[in-house]
Design a protein around this motif. Structure first.
Motif, PDB file in Angstrom:
ATOM      1  N   SER A   2      41.501  38.368  35.630  1.00 58.35           N
ATOM      2  CA  SER A   2      40.435  37.656  35.514  1.00 58.35           C
ATOM      3  C   SER A   2      38.649  38.174  36.206  1.00 58.35           C
ATOM      4  O   SER A   2      38.133  38.003  36.026  1.00 58.35           O
ATOM      5  N   GLN A   3      38.958  39.300  36.667  1.00 62.07           N
ATOM      6  CA  GLN A   3      37.769  39.600  37.107  1.00 62.07           C
ATOM      7  C   GLN A   3      38.391  41.799  37.848  1.00 62.07           C
ATOM      8  O   GLN A   3      39.438  41.175  37.990  1.00 62.07           O
ATOM      9  N   THR A   5      36.869  42.626  40.188  1.00 63.06           N
ATOM     10  CA  THR A   5      36.951  43.163  41.919  1.00 63.06           C
ATOM     11  C   THR A   5      37.427  41.592  42.472  1.00 63.06           C
ATOM     12  O   THR A   5      37.722  40.567  42.167  1.00 63.06           O
ATOM     13  N   TYR A   7      37.635  38.693  44.964  1.00 57.49           N
ATOM     14  CA  TYR A   7      36.936  37.489  45.354  1.00 57.49           C
ATOM     15  C   TYR A   7      37.311  37.284  46.712  1.00 57.49           C
ATOM     16  O   TYR A   7      38.111  36.768  47.464  1.00 57.49           O
ATOM     17  N   LEU A   9      36.249  35.030  49.561  1.00 59.39           N
ATOM     18  CA  LEU A   9      36.327  34.010  50.083  1.00 59.39           C
ATOM     19  C   LEU A   9      36.267  33.260  51.012  1.00 59.39           C
ATOM     20  O   LEU A   9      36.921  34.157  52.028  1.00 59.39           O
ATOM     21  N   TRP A  18      47.164  31.091  44.763  1.00 58.87           N
ATOM     22  CA  TRP A  18      46.891  31.782  43.773  1.00 58.87           C
ATOM     23  C   TRP A  18      47.413  31.834  42.244  1.00 58.87           C
ATOM     24  O   TRP A  18      48.651  32.479  42.541  1.00 58.87           O
ATOM     25  N   GLN A  27      39.397  30.415  39.103  1.00 61.52           N
ATOM     26  CA  GLN A  27      39.660  32.244  39.469  1.00 61.52           C
ATOM     27  C   GLN A  27      39.620  31.774  40.747  1.00 61.52           C
ATOM     28  O   GLN A  27      37.831  31.386  41.843  1.00 61.52           O
ATOM     29  N   PRO A  28      39.950  32.088  42.389  1.00 59.96           N
ATOM     30  CA  PRO A  28      41.021  33.010  42.469  1.00 59.96           C
ATOM     31  C   PRO A  28      42.358  32.146  42.666  1.00 59.96           C
ATOM     32  O   PRO A  28      44.013  32.686  42.599  1.00 59.96           O
ATOM     33  N   TRP A  54      41.178  37.871  47.736  1.00 55.09           N
ATOM     34  CA  TRP A  54      41.957  37.831  46.935  1.00 55.09           C
ATOM     35  C   TRP A  54      41.969  38.277  45.977  1.00 55.09           C
ATOM     36  O   TRP A  54      41.287  39.029  45.493  1.00 55.09           O
ATOM     37  N   GLY A  56      41.730  39.773  42.884  1.00 58.11           N
ATOM     38  CA  GLY A  56      41.144  39.331  41.089  1.00 58.11           C
ATOM     39  C   GLY A  56      41.258  40.212  39.568  1.00 58.11           C
ATOM     40  O   GLY A  56      41.505  39.602  38.642  1.00 58.11           O
ATOM     41  N   CYS A  66      44.066  41.789  47.584  1.00 58.73           N
ATOM     42  CA  CYS A  66      42.973  43.160  47.367  1.00 58.73           C
ATOM     43  C   CYS A  66      43.898  44.185  48.025  1.00 58.73           C
ATOM     44  O   CYS A  66      43.838  43.877  49.100  1.00 58.73           O
TER      45      CYS A  66
END
Ligand code: FES
Length: 75
Positions: A2-3, A5, A7, A9, A18, A27-28, A54, A56, A66
């Motif tokens: 989804s990206q 890098t 997320y 938060l 998730w 997302q996420p 999280w 991504g 991550c």
């Protein structure tokens, strides 16, 4: 993905789903978009209020969290 890098938060203690498939528009977190795929969200219990990174890119070896794997992804 989804990206590519994480997320990062500020999370409240609680239960979260998730997104593992990368299709969710929230997302996420899972929004049910995995529907026809055979993928399912990973359920996570956060025990206390804290900052969470999280994943991504959906390639982390630590599942929802991550672990830096995104640095190896090109594009
Ligand atoms: S965003 Fe996936 S490992 Fe960092």
């Amino acid at each position: 993905m989804s990206q590519n890098t994480p997320y990062i938060l500020d999370m409240k203690a609680g239960n979260y789903a998730w997104c593992a498939c990368g299709l969710s528009k929230k997302q996420p977190f899972c929004d049910g978009s995995h529907g026809p795929t055979n993928m399912r969200p990973i359920l996570v219990h956060i025990e206390e209020d804290k900052k969470v990174a999280w994943c991504g890119c959906k390639a982390s070896n630590k599942g929802p969290f991550c672990d830096g794997t995104h640095k190896n992804i090109k594009g």
